[in-house]
Design a protein around this motif. Structure first.
Motif, mmCIF file in Angstrom:
data_model
loop_
_atom_site.group_PDB
_atom_site.id
_atom_site.type_symbol
_atom_site.label_atom_id
_atom_site.label_comp_id
_atom_site.label_asym_id
_atom_site.label_seq_id
_atom_site.Cartn_x
_atom_site.Cartn_y
_atom_site.Cartn_z
ATOM 1 N N GLY A 103 2.248 5.263 1.554
ATOM 2 C CA GLY A 103 3.001 5.997 2.507
ATOM 3 C C GLY A 103 3.301 7.824 2.022
ATOM 4 O O GLY A 103 3.502 7.858 0.798
ATOM 5 N N LEU A 104 2.685 8.623 2.954
ATOM 6 C CA LEU A 104 2.842 10.040 2.695
ATOM 7 C C LEU A 104 3.770 10.586 3.621
ATOM 8 O O LEU A 104 3.973 10.298 4.795
ATOM 9 C CB LEU A 104 1.403 10.587 2.788
ATOM 10 C CG LEU A 104 1.520 12.328 2.587
ATOM 11 C CD1 LEU A 104 1.712 12.514 1.200
ATOM 12 C CD2 LEU A 104 0.008 12.530 3.143
ATOM 13 N N ASP A 105 4.806 11.401 3.179
ATOM 14 C CA ASP A 105 5.655 12.137 3.846
ATOM 15 C C ASP A 105 6.213 13.258 3.124
ATOM 16 O O ASP A 105 6.283 13.349 2.172
ATOM 17 C CB ASP A 105 6.863 11.282 4.428
ATOM 18 C CG ASP A 105 7.576 11.532 5.570
ATOM 19 O OD1 ASP A 105 8.135 12.683 6.120
ATOM 20 O OD2 ASP A 105 7.326 10.613 6.640
ATOM 21 N N THR A 106 6.614 14.325 4.040
ATOM 22 C CA THR A 106 7.110 15.745 3.485
ATOM 23 C C THR A 106 8.451 15.575 3.405
ATOM 24 O O THR A 106 9.386 16.253 2.599
ATOM 25 C CB THR A 106 6.967 16.735 4.527
ATOM 26 O OG1 THR A 106 7.327 16.460 5.635
ATOM 27 C CG2 THR A 106 5.245 17.071 4.441
ATOM 28 N N SER A 107 9.187 14.606 3.828
ATOM 29 C CA SER A 107 10.692 14.409 3.850
ATOM 30 C C SER A 107 11.176 13.271 2.538
ATOM 31 O O SER A 107 10.694 12.282 2.451
ATOM 32 C CB SER A 107 11.220 13.705 5.083
ATOM 33 O OG SER A 107 12.479 13.015 4.877
ATOM 34 N N ALA A 108 11.954 13.794 1.431
ATOM 35 C CA ALA A 108 11.984 13.095 0.498
ATOM 36 C C ALA A 108 13.165 11.841 0.695
ATOM 37 O O ALA A 108 13.172 10.862 0.326
ATOM 38 C CB ALA A 108 12.818 14.055 -0.626
ATOM 39 N N VAL A 113 14.307 5.925 1.993
ATOM 40 C CA VAL A 113 14.468 4.881 3.036
ATOM 41 C C VAL A 113 13.505 3.909 2.978
ATOM 42 O O VAL A 113 13.649 2.761 2.979
ATOM 43 C CB VAL A 113 14.769 5.453 4.367
ATOM 44 C CG1 VAL A 113 14.804 4.294 5.386
ATOM 45 C CG2 VAL A 113 16.176 6.260 4.513
ATOM 46 N N SER A 114 12.272 4.456 2.850
ATOM 47 C CA SER A 114 10.906 3.690 2.693
ATOM 48 C C SER A 114 11.056 2.704 1.303
ATOM 49 O O SER A 114 10.805 1.652 1.389
ATOM 50 C CB SER A 114 9.508 4.268 2.844
ATOM 51 O OG SER A 114 9.347 4.811 4.066
ATOM 52 N N LEU A 122 4.355 5.419 -2.717
ATOM 53 C CA LEU A 122 4.883 6.606 -1.922
ATOM 54 C C LEU A 122 4.380 7.870 -2.546
ATOM 55 O O LEU A 122 4.585 7.984 -3.717
ATOM 56 C CB LEU A 122 6.274 6.484 -1.644
ATOM 57 C CG LEU A 122 6.834 5.224 -0.693
ATOM 58 C CD1 LEU A 122 8.376 4.912 -0.997
ATOM 59 C CD2 LEU A 122 6.611 5.533 0.744
ATOM 60 N N VAL A 123 4.236 8.866 -1.710
ATOM 61 C CA VAL A 123 3.843 10.338 -1.996
ATOM 62 C C VAL A 123 4.597 11.289 -1.201
ATOM 63 O O VAL A 123 4.639 11.099 -0.014
ATOM 64 C CB VAL A 123 2.317 10.579 -2.090
ATOM 65 C CG1 VAL A 123 1.940 11.904 -2.409
ATOM 66 C CG2 VAL A 123 1.594 9.613 -2.975
#
Length: 259
Positions: A103-108, A113-114, A122-123
């Motif tokens: 899973g990639l997201d810009t939100s820490a 939560v993930s 996660l990245v």
């Protein structure tokens, strides 16, 4: 006196509160100091339009998904990058199926939560920054209307180039989009025309997200027809091989890396 909102991790904060309301664990926004308040994501468009939507859908399990989400997941193969993973709903199902997924997201906050919900890999970053990590993928997922991350004519070639740099031979992109042009609402048709006069795609939105005292900065988010999307892909290292519009105006666009 008008006070501007603070720039912060809107998605992270609203997902943390959404999870707390759903589970009863952790601090929650309260009504009158006692009852949990529904978590509402506020979407502000640059023409002044404001919409709000309950954030609980970010936690939806497969039973609550739309049919196109299931069809997208069924097409997934090999090492998979879930771009804009949010609360991890797609990644969790792929893990259960034994699909290697990141899973990639810009939100820490979203990644937190993930992780709490059980997503293992996660990245934190963008597709551009992730290129330097050396990871390579067979499938890229942009679900939950995340075709919007292509932004517009200027960003789309850069975005596709970053995915090509992350891709294994024969890789595929599966992106979910929405055709915005079926509406007769003058608020939206007028916005489309205003965009075109400015040299933008009609459905190229300029948005910021709000939650409580926080806001994102302004950003572009692309809502376009499948034909417009095909024009953005033309001439890149990717080929649009399929458009699944069985749930119109929503569609799945599948792209494959050109050998």
């Amino acid at each position: 006196m008008t006070v501007e909102p603070l720039i912060g991790d809107v998605i992270g904060e609203l997902l943390r509160d959404t999870l707390a309301v759903a589970t009863g664990v952790g601090p929650r926004p309260l009504v009158g100091g006692r009852l949990p308040r529904p978590v509402i994501e506020i979407i502000e468009r640059d023409d002044g339009l404001i919409n709000g939507a309950p954030a609980a859908h970010y936690l939806d399990g497969p039973a609550e998904w739309q049919p196109y989400d299931h069809r997208a997941v069924d097409r997934t193969r090999g090492e998979t990058l879930d771009i804009g993973t949010g609360a991890g709903r797609i990644a969790l199902l792929l893990q259960e199926r034994g699909v290697p997924v990141t899973g990639l997201d810009t939100s820490a906050g979203a990644l937190e939560v993930s992780r709490r919900r059980g997503v293992r890999r996660l990245v934190h970053g963008t597709v551009d920054t992730h290129v330097a990590d050396g990871s390579r993928y067979d499938t890229f997922l942009l679900l939950g209307n995340n075709l919007g991350l292509f932004e517009g004519r200027e960003r789309a070639p850069e975005f596709l180039a970053a995915l090509a740099a992350l891709a294994r031979p024969g890789a595929q992109i599966i992106a979910q989009g929405t055709d915005p042009y079926g509406t007769r609402d003058p608020l939206h048709t007028g916005y489309h025309e205003r965009n075109r006069r400015r040299g933008r795609l009609g459905g190229q939105l300029r948005l910021r997200l709000r939650y409580r005292e926080l806001s994102t900065g302004w950003f572009d988010y692309l809502v376009c027809s499948a034909e417009e999307f095909a024009s953005l892909v033309h001439g890149t290292g990717w080929r649009l091989t399929d458009v699944d519009d069985r749930d119109a105006p929503y569609y799945l666009a599948t792209l494959r890396l050109v050998d």
